[in-house]
Enzyme design. Structure first.
Site, PDB file in Angstrom:
ATOM      1  N   ARG A  23       0.741  -1.006   0.000  1.00 38.36           N
ATOM      2  CA  ARG A  23       0.262   0.359  -0.114  1.00 38.36           C
ATOM      3  C   ARG A  23       0.712   1.240  -0.325  1.00 38.36           C
ATOM      4  NH1 ARG A  23      -5.585  -0.954   2.528  1.00 38.36           N
ATOM      5  NH2 ARG A  23      -6.237  -3.062   1.574  1.00 38.36           N
ATOM      6  N   ARG A  27      -3.335   6.220   1.368  1.00 37.06           N
ATOM      7  CA  ARG A  27      -4.337   7.474   1.721  1.00 37.06           C
ATOM      8  C   ARG A  27      -3.159   8.194   2.730  1.00 37.06           C
ATOM      9  NH1 ARG A  27      -9.369   4.126   3.860  1.00 37.06           N
ATOM     10  NH2 ARG A  27      -6.805   3.157   3.731  1.00 37.06           N
ATOM     11  N   ARG A  36      -7.991  11.080  -6.471  1.00 32.98           N
ATOM     12  CA  ARG A  36      -8.926   9.775  -6.134  1.00 32.98           C
ATOM     13  C   ARG A  36     -10.661  10.639  -5.926  1.00 32.98           C
ATOM     14  NH1 ARG A  36     -12.145   8.419  -2.415  1.00 32.98           N
ATOM     15  NH2 ARG A  36     -12.663   6.295  -1.633  1.00 32.98           N
ATOM     16  N   ASP A  73      -7.172  -3.120  -6.698  1.00 31.87           N
ATOM     17  CA  ASP A  73      -7.846  -3.462  -5.439  1.00 31.87           C
ATOM     18  C   ASP A  73      -8.113  -5.753  -5.632  1.00 31.87           C
ATOM     19  OD1 ASP A  73      -8.483  -2.801  -2.841  1.00 31.87           O
ATOM     20  OD2 ASP A  73      -9.775  -4.418  -3.242  1.00 31.87           O
ATOM     21  N   TYR A 148     -13.929 -12.797   1.710  1.00 29.27           N
ATOM     22  CA  TYR A 148     -14.903 -11.599   1.508  1.00 29.27           C
ATOM     23  C   TYR A 148     -16.570 -11.695   0.538  1.00 29.27           C
ATOM     24  CZ  TYR A 148     -11.223  -8.160   2.265  1.00 29.27           C
ATOM     25  OH  TYR A 148     -10.381  -7.291   3.574  1.00 29.27           O
TER      26      TYR A 148
HETATM   27  O1  CP3 Z   1      -0.144   0.230  -3.454  1.00 27.34           O
HETATM   28  C1  CP3 Z   1      -0.428  -0.416  -2.993  1.00 27.34           C
HETATM   29  O2  CP3 Z   1      -0.053  -1.306  -2.156  1.00 27.34           O
HETATM   30  C2  CP3 Z   1      -1.166  -0.926  -4.129  1.00 27.34           C
HETATM   31  C3  CP3 Z   1      -3.255  -0.669  -4.199  1.00 27.34           C
HETATM   32  C4  CP3 Z   1      -3.361  -2.059  -3.426  1.00 27.34           C
HETATM   33  C5  CP3 Z   1      -4.761  -1.370  -2.595  1.00 27.34           C
HETATM   34  N1  CP3 Z   1      -5.446  -2.699  -2.650  1.00 27.34           N
HETATM   35  C6  CP3 Z   1      -5.100  -0.008  -2.903  1.00 27.34           C
HETATM   36  C7  CP3 Z   1      -6.694  -0.044  -2.140  1.00 27.34           C
HETATM   37  C8  CP3 Z   1      -3.017  -2.964  -2.720  1.00 27.34           C
HETATM   38  C9  CP3 Z   1      -2.054  -4.209  -3.426  1.00 27.34           C
HETATM   39  C10 CP3 Z   1      -4.687  -3.608  -2.223  1.00 27.34           C
HETATM   40  C11 CP3 Z   1      -4.215  -4.856  -2.164  1.00 27.34           C
HETATM   41  C12 CP3 Z   1      -5.780  -5.870  -0.398  1.00 27.34           C
HETATM   42  N2  CP3 Z   1      -7.368  -4.885  -0.640  1.00 27.34           N
HETATM   43  C13 CP3 Z   1      -5.715  -6.280  -0.436  1.00 27.34           C
HETATM   44  C14 CP3 Z   1      -4.239  -7.590  -0.118  1.00 27.34           C
HETATM   45  C15 CP3 Z   1      -3.156  -6.996   0.743  1.00 27.34           C
HETATM   46  C16 CP3 Z   1      -3.310  -6.522   2.471  1.00 27.34           C
HETATM   47  O3  CP3 Z   1      -3.737  -5.176   2.724  1.00 27.34           O
HETATM   48  O4  CP3 Z   1      -3.745  -7.008   2.670  1.00 27.34           O
HETATM   49  C17 CP3 Z   1      -6.859  -6.373   0.416  1.00 27.34           C
HETATM   50  C18 CP3 Z   1      -7.204  -7.444   2.180  1.00 27.34           C
HETATM   51  C19 CP3 Z   1      -7.877  -5.192   0.003  1.00 27.34           C
HETATM   52  C20 CP3 Z   1      -9.168  -4.834   0.582  1.00 27.34           C
HETATM   53  C21 CP3 Z   1      -9.430  -3.690   0.772  1.00 27.34           C
HETATM   54  N3  CP3 Z   1      -9.225  -2.604  -0.466  1.00 27.34           N
HETATM   55  C22 CP3 Z   1      -9.496  -3.532   2.003  1.00 27.34           C
HETATM   56  C23 CP3 Z   1      -9.871  -4.539   3.557  1.00 27.34           C
HETATM   57  C24 CP3 Z   1      -9.837  -2.058   1.438  1.00 27.34           C
HETATM   58  C25 CP3 Z   1      -9.806  -0.950   2.960  1.00 27.34           C
HETATM   59  C26 CP3 Z   1      -8.882  -0.609   3.514  1.00 27.34           C
HETATM   60  C27 CP3 Z   1      -9.356   0.677   4.018  1.00 27.34           C
HETATM   61  O5  CP3 Z   1      -7.871   0.664   5.184  1.00 27.34           O
HETATM   62  O6  CP3 Z   1      -9.326   1.737   4.317  1.00 27.34           O
HETATM   63  C28 CP3 Z   1     -10.047  -1.822   0.550  1.00 27.34           C
HETATM   64  C29 CP3 Z   1      -9.611  -0.337  -0.020  1.00 27.34           C
HETATM   65  C30 CP3 Z   1      -8.700  -0.497  -0.154  1.00 27.34           C
HETATM   66  N4  CP3 Z   1      -7.961  -0.732  -1.316  1.00 27.34           N
HETATM   67  C31 CP3 Z   1      -7.766   1.362  -0.588  1.00 27.34           C
HETATM   68  C32 CP3 Z   1      -7.114   1.908  -1.292  1.00 27.34           C
HETATM   69  C33 CP3 Z   1      -6.376   2.816  -1.312  1.00 27.34           C
HETATM   70  C34 CP3 Z   1      -8.751   2.333   0.395  1.00 27.34           C
HETATM   71  C35 CP3 Z   1      -9.490   3.240  -0.717  1.00 27.34           C
HETATM   72  C36 CP3 Z   1      -9.819   4.947  -0.720  1.00 27.34           C
HETATM   73  O7  CP3 Z   1      -9.546   5.206  -0.946  1.00 27.34           O
HETATM   74  O8  CP3 Z   1     -10.777   5.144   0.275  1.00 27.34           O
END
Ligand code: CP3
Length: 342
Positions: A23, A27, A36, A73, A148
């Site tokens: 990540r 954010r 975004r 994602d 999920y």
């Molecule tokens: O820079 C990077 O790493 C690439 C981007 C990336 C995102 N999601 C963007 C994201 C990657 C590699 C993921 C993978 C992801 N998504 C995983 C596996 C890796 C891990 O972190 O365990 C999982 C379980 C998800 C599912 C997911 N997506 C969740 C649980 C959430 C909410 C998390 C939160 O903190 O709110 C997301 C949303 C998400 N994916 C965001 C981002 C930048 C936030 C969305 C926003 O801008 O509001």
């Protein structure tokens, strides 16, 4: 081209390990919020190759990371399979109609990658023209996606997903088979579009007992990875300690480990020639600079000189201070394996 990542994944000698963060786009960067907002929603951002490429590049303009990861994602494929997905601020991902019964599988289909989820491939094609560091592709592992899809959102206990797994193992298995088929093809398509390596994120598999993981999650992850060739394949799960003796059964080339795994023990159990990735606690980025330096150095010592990709043990959280990222990369850049050997 910075080739540290590929050398580390090949067990070739490196002065210091390559570094990137789970990540690393997102954010904690003010410019991410601007892009975004321009996209309108998080899913629109994932589905807009120009904006997704921009967001992928943002952390690289601020910090000297040695690799990038395509902005996307893990839940994009389940949405393409037919589940209505929304990202709700403060709550995270939500599927309006989760999979809870055999009949719910009828609502799902195997999507055509090029027709129904081409966005990440287009983003990768745009990025490889511009990047001077290797780019990761990724997908969620079959079990983590199923968790999920059944739960309908993130969960603390995964009671719906585990209950379906035990109550109706056939239905759960059909869901895993479908996920494995799709994510395997998706990873291979990302490699063909230009990703230099791929990660399979099985974040929630660590919530399973060793027995359930080996019986249910592991074969599905192995099936997905068996569809990928030509690039290094990394399997990540949180809480992997109990699984270490069996991780090789996944058939990955390298393993991502979180901060609770003792890297010295991981080396012993996995074998010295198996590349590992990790494992700084993402919350360590909030620690004083000297503490961060000490933690980074301890990880480098424990991992040893070859086959190590430095990363956080899980994702950067939104309130992360940029000084913490700077301090981490500073410690890495000050490191020299040859200076230590002499
Ligand atoms: O820079 C990077 O790493 C690439 C981007 C990336 C995102 N999601 C963007 C994201 C990657 C590699 C993921 C993978 C992801 N998504 C995983 C596996 C890796 C891990 O972190 O365990 C999982 C379980 C998800 C599912 C997911 N997506 C969740 C649980 C959430 C909410 C998390 C939160 O903190 O709110 C997301 C949303 C998400 N994916 C965001 C981002 C930048 C936030 C969305 C926003 O801008 O509001």
């Amino acid at each position: 081209m910075n080739d540290l990542l590929l050398r580390a994944l090949n067990n070739e000698p490196v002065e210091r390990p390559p570094a990137w963060f789970f990540r690393q786009a997102g954010r904690y960067l003010p410019e991410y919020h601007v892009t975004r907002a321009e996209a309108g929603s998080f899913l629109n951002l994932c589905r807009n190759p120009e904006l997704a490429a921009e967001v992928t590049l943002q952390p690289l303009r601020r910090f000297p990371f040695d690799a990038s990861i395509v902005f996307n994602d893990i839940l994009v494929p389940p949405a393409a399979m037919g589940l209505d997905l929304d990202f709700i601020p403060g709550r995270g991902p939500v599927f309006a109609d989760p999979v809870r019964h055999a009949a719910d599988l009828k609502r799902l289909h195997v999507p055509s990658i090029e027709r129904e989820m081409p966005h990440a491939l287009d983003t990768i094609r745009l990025l490889v023209e511009q990047l001077d560091v290797p780019l990761f592709g990724f997908a969620g592992a079959p079990f983590t996606l199923a968790a999920y899809m059944v739960e309908g959102s993130g969960s603390r206990h995964f009671e719906h997903a585990k209950a379906l797994m035990w109550r109706d193992p056939k239905t759960f298995q059909r869901l895993l088979d479908m996920n494995a088929e799709i994510v395997g093809d998706y990873l291979q398509a990302q490699a063909e579009a230009g990703a230099a390596a791929v990660c399979l994120f099985d974040t929630w598999a660590g919530e399973l007992s060793l027995e359930d993981w080996r019986r249910v999650a592991l074969p599905a992850a192995r099936k997905a990875l068996s569809k990928v060739s030509g690039v290094p394949r990394i399997y990540f799960t949180k809480n992997a300690s109990p699984f270490l003796h069996h991780l090789h059964e996944v058939g990955a080339d390298a393993f991502g480990l979180d901060w609770r795994v003792d890297l010295k023990r991981a080396r012993q159990v996995l074998g010295a020639d198996v590349p590992i990735m990790g494992n700084l606690d993402p919350i360590a980025l909030f620690a004083p600079r000297e503490t961060i330096h000490a933690k980074v150095r301890a990880i480098l010592e424990d991992a040893g000189p070859t086959g190590h990709v430095f990363n956080l043990g899980h994702g950067v959280i939104p309130t992360t201070p940029h000084e913490g990222v700077d301090a981490t990369l500073e410690a890495l850049h000050a490191w020299s394996w040859s200076a230590r050997a002499s």
